[in-house]
Design a protein around this motif. Structure first.
Motif, short mmCIF file in Angstrom:
data_model
loop_
_atom_site.label_atom_id
_atom_site.label_comp_id
_atom_site.label_asym_id
_atom_site.label_seq_id
_atom_site.Cartn_x
_atom_site.Cartn_y
_atom_site.Cartn_z
N ALA A 128 1.22 -1.25 0.34
CA ALA A 128 0.37 0.28 -0.44
C ALA A 128 0.78 1.54 0.01
N HIS A 129 1.81 1.21 0.67
CA HIS A 129 2.86 2.48 0.68
C HIS A 129 4.56 2.16 -0.15
N PRO A 130 4.59 1.92 -1.28
CA PRO A 130 5.99 1.77 -1.73
C PRO A 130 6.70 2.80 -1.64
N GLU A 131 6.24 3.61 -1.61
CA GLU A 131 6.93 5.37 -1.77
C GLU A 131 7.57 5.00 0.12
N ALA A 132 7.66 4.63 0.93
CA ALA A 132 7.83 4.16 2.40
C ALA A 132 9.31 3.51 2.12
N ILE A 133 9.07 3.21 1.56
CA ILE A 133 10.91 1.45 0.98
C ILE A 133 11.86 2.18 0.05
N ASP A 134 12.77 2.09 0.86
CA ASP A 134 13.72 2.56 -0.13
C ASP A 134 14.53 1.27 -1.40
N LYS A 135 14.76 2.08 -2.38
CA LYS A 135 14.77 0.98 -3.69
C LYS A 135 15.47 0.43 -3.47
N GLU A 136 17.26 0.58 -2.35
CA GLU A 136 18.06 -0.99 -2.13
C GLU A 136 17.00 -1.83 -1.71
N ASN A 137 16.60 -1.35 -0.71
CA ASN A 137 15.76 -2.51 0.10
C ASN A 137 14.59 -3.48 -0.40
N LYS A 138 14.12 -2.73 -1.02
CA LYS A 138 12.67 -3.51 -2.50
C LYS A 138 13.39 -4.92 -2.60
N ILE A 139 14.60 -5.27 -2.80
CA ILE A 139 14.48 -7.06 -2.79
C ILE A 139 14.16 -8.04 -2.05
N VAL A 140 14.39 -7.31 -0.31
CA VAL A 140 13.73 -7.96 0.45
C VAL A 140 12.24 -8.43 0.55
N LEU A 141 11.21 -8.20 -0.30
CA LEU A 141 10.41 -8.26 -0.21
C LEU A 141 9.43 -9.43 -1.33
#
Length: 703
Positions: A128-141
């Motif tokens: 719901a809030h992708p803007e809250a997550i830094d680009k480098e950390n999205k890989i964990v999802l």
């Protein structure tokens, strides 16, 4: 016209919620956020409650949680940097991925529900809030239930149970806790009171998350480590508990002799259990390179070090205890001592003392944890490297709950623990170490627990406000013990430098408040003196006088020389000796830079504030110490004051990242809003659960 539109939108929104919930025949979960960023979560079922807690944790700590989970997966080097490789190798070596799979198969269905719901909430927030997550950390999802289990293993086993054996304790410095439980005979109100006060580093996996959970009208309040569901230190309207790090030896390093590619046990050669794993390592140019890791296991456990003809193998307790989160949940849901003790007997939590108080007036101490049954040997033997060539040294059984040191409702009316062994949990002592195996715990009482005992011994009727004062006390027990001897040494020496320092120390209030003048001088001298060295005292610590020894300076001339060196250091750095402590000792986070109070617990300060900086500059910054403070009185209604020193959020744009440091700087606590009326009066916004996650109610009840 605007008000009419808001009312109309609110009516439509509530209509949607009402229709949705009537179809499912339950009330929607909601999160009321207060001005300190604390979520007050209410739900009528376990799934929605922990879904909401996952959502709330992600709101406050999204990037931190993803960093923690990525690291606990053992993929830090793959996701971020080759600097994470050693951590990944450790996780491979300890076999956490395989253990997590075993735990998921073995866990109680209730634990599975808690973790699954929590993970769903984490992922829903991220979606719901992708803007809250830094680009480098999205890989964990996306986050998985396995991540929660692996992270709990990483924290519990490497940061606590085996931290000494893995030589992590030096890296993370001061990890400890204070606790008090005051019974009716010692309490001015006749109500039992509890002090919760863990001291952990103010970063990464050691950070706490504060929340208030209400399930079907039953309230639970407290903290857990970020990334874990539930409440691990908390209270409800009937009782509360806290943890302190205990002097427990429940992991061992075995030295084993190598022979012909294997190892010797009882004189016979054995093969290693060998597994090869591949770790992907991110390179500076963004590509990946494989790193092969050969994991060796013996019957003792995994090999963590190898040199020439010897190897070191690690054995830890708790690998067969997958329901730790359930035990904490049962503790939080207990209504009385009998129910709480039943939860303790689950023996899923392998570490930490338990200090408890309740509405009925009971206070209780437990040397909690999983203690191996050993055939022989004392504390010194088992706290060193253990000879691994004999199978009789390899323990397999644990002491049951009944064998552990514990104390309920002592005659003194109070219990304390400040990371000292169980024998000094109250003074005069009520537990005899001779009644327990010699490896159960060492003997000793450092200056911080001595300070804790002194404050109780000097007050026969403790009020709630006095208990707050004791918790926030910066009085140095070591100064009270040793200054008379130092003054005598100064007078005998004739040193002008020492006399100049003595004049400052004579005027000093012996506290570590921001405006205290003399604290820095004494602190720098004490570091040189080496407070923890028994050889520095005339009278050594004595089990018969645990709270008044050691005493006397064994080498007065050396003490004066160290003081002269301290004078030179202070004049070189500051040009004066009477520098206010808060000018030197600071709180710095998220743009805030404030005067600190408190000091390292080694000096006998109950208000622990530890710095990782070297004291050779103009300032030092607090990096651990008082993390969570909870002071609770169990009367007809619960009264609680709390503080989460560094704030309840780490997200860069959050107003709650460091917002409680000003209270810390002023030595103040805040109210824990626990009742429905308190929550309603202090909520800044409210979210309600819908099919798409949580959404703000688009109007306030006052409209």
């Amino acid at each position: 016209m605007k008000t009419i539109r808001v009312l109309l939108l609110g009516a439509i929104f509530l209509s949607f919620i009402s229709t949705s919930c009537s179809q499912e025949n339950n009330k929607p979960a909601q999160i009321a956020w207060d001005k300190w960023g604390v979520p007050h979560i209410s739900a009528d079922n376990i799934h929605d409650l922990f879904y909401a807690q996952g959502w709330a944790q992600m709101h406050n700590h999204a990037n931190l949680i993803l960093k923690l989970y990525g690291s606990s997966r053992g993929k830090g080097a793959e996701y971020w940097s080759k600097d994470k490789l050693q951590n990944d190798i450790l996780i491979c070596t300890l076999g956490f991925e395989e253990l997590a799979e075993a735990w998921e198969a073995q866990q109680d269905p209730r634990v599975k529900t808690i973790i699954k719901s929590f993970v769903e909430g984490l992922n829903a927030y991220a979606k719901a809030h992708p803007e809250a997550i830094d680009k480098e950390n999205k890989i964990v999802l996306p986050i998985t239930t396995k991540d929660v289990n692996m992270h709990s293993m990483f924290v519990i086993f490497t940061r606590f149970i085996a931290s000494g054996e893995l030589e992590l304790s030096q890296q993370w410095g001061s990890m400890g806790s204070n606790a008090y439980a005051v019974g009716p005979s010692r309490s001015a109100s006749g109500n039992a009171m509890l002090v919760q006060n863990p001291h952990l580093p103010w970063f990464n996996e050691f950070l706490f998350f504060e929340s208030h959970l209400t399930l079907n009208g039953k309230d639970m309040y407290g903290v857990t480590l970020v990334g874990l569901p539930g409440i691990s230190i908390g209270f409800n309207k009937n009782l509360g508990w806290t943890h302190t790090n205990n002097t427990i030896d429940n992991s061992d390093i075995y030295e084993i002799e190598l022979k012909d590619g294997g190892y010797l046990l009882d004189g016979k050669r054995n093969d290693f259990d060998v597994t090869t794993k591949t770790i992907r390592v991110k390179q500076d140019d963004g590509t990946w390179a494989p790193s092969e890791v050969s994991v060796l296991k013996t019957v003792h456990g995994p090999v963590i070090g190898k040199k020439n003809d010897k190897a070191l193998a690690l054995r830890m307790v708790g690998l067969d205890k997958p329901n730790m989160l359930l035990q904490w949940w049962q503790m939080a849901n207990s209504n009385n001592f009998e129910e709480f003790e039943s939860a303790l007997k689950m023996a899923q939590i392998g570490f930490w003392n338990v200090i408890y108080a309740d509405k009925e007036g009971n206070i209780f101490y437990l040397f909690n944890g999983l203690v191996p049954k050993r055939k022989a040997g004392d504390w010194a033997y088992w706290s060193s490297i253990v000879p691994g060539g004999k199978s009789e040294n390899i323990w397999t059984e644990m002491h049951p709950y009944e064998d552990l040191p514990k104390l309920k409702n002592p005659e003194t009316g109070w219990i304390q623990n400040a990371n000292d062994p169980p024998w000094t949990c109250t003074v005069p002592v009520a537990l005899n170490p001779k009644d327990y195996p010699p490896y159960m715990a060492p003997a000793g009482m450092s200056f911080r627990p001595q300070r804790a005992a002194r404050m109780m011994l000097e007050d026969s009727s403790v009020t709630f406000d006095e208990l707050i004062g004791y918790k926030l006390s910066t009085r140095m027990e070591f100064a009270d013990r040793i200054l008379d001897d130092l003054f005598a040494a100064i007078a005998h020496s004739g040193s002008q430098k020492a006399k100049e320092a003595g004049a400052v120390l004579e005027k000093w209030d012996r506290e570590a408040n921001a405006d205290s003048k003399g604290t820095l001088l004494f602190y720098l001298w004490a570091l040189k003196f080496n407070v923890g060295n028994p050889a520095n005292y005339v009278v050594k610590w004595d089990t018969e006088h645990p709270d008044t020894t050691p005493d006397g300076i064994s080498d007065p001339a050396r003490a004066v020389q160290l003081l002269e060196a301290t004078v030179d250091e202070m004049k070189a750095n500051f040009g004066r000796l009477d520098v206010p402590w808060g000018d030197f000792y600071r709180l710095r986070q998220n743009g805030k830079d404030l005067p600190a109070n408190g000091a390292t617990g080694e000096l006998g300060v109950f208000r622990v504030a530890h710095s990782y900086d070297s004291p050779n500059g103009k300032q030092m910054y607090v990096g651990s110490g008082d993390s969570w403070v909870g002071i609770i009185e169990f009367g007809d209604s619960v009264r609680a004051k709390v503080l989460l020193s560094y704030g309840n959020a780490t997200q860069k744009g959050s107003p709650h990242n460091g917002d409680q440091l000003e209270l810390f700087s002023r030595k103040e606590l805040r109210d824990a809003w626990f009742t429905p009326e308190q929550v309603k009066a202090n909520a800044t916004r409210t979210e309600i659960l819908t099919k798409g996650g949580f959404h703000n109610i688009p109007f306030t009840p006052s409209i």
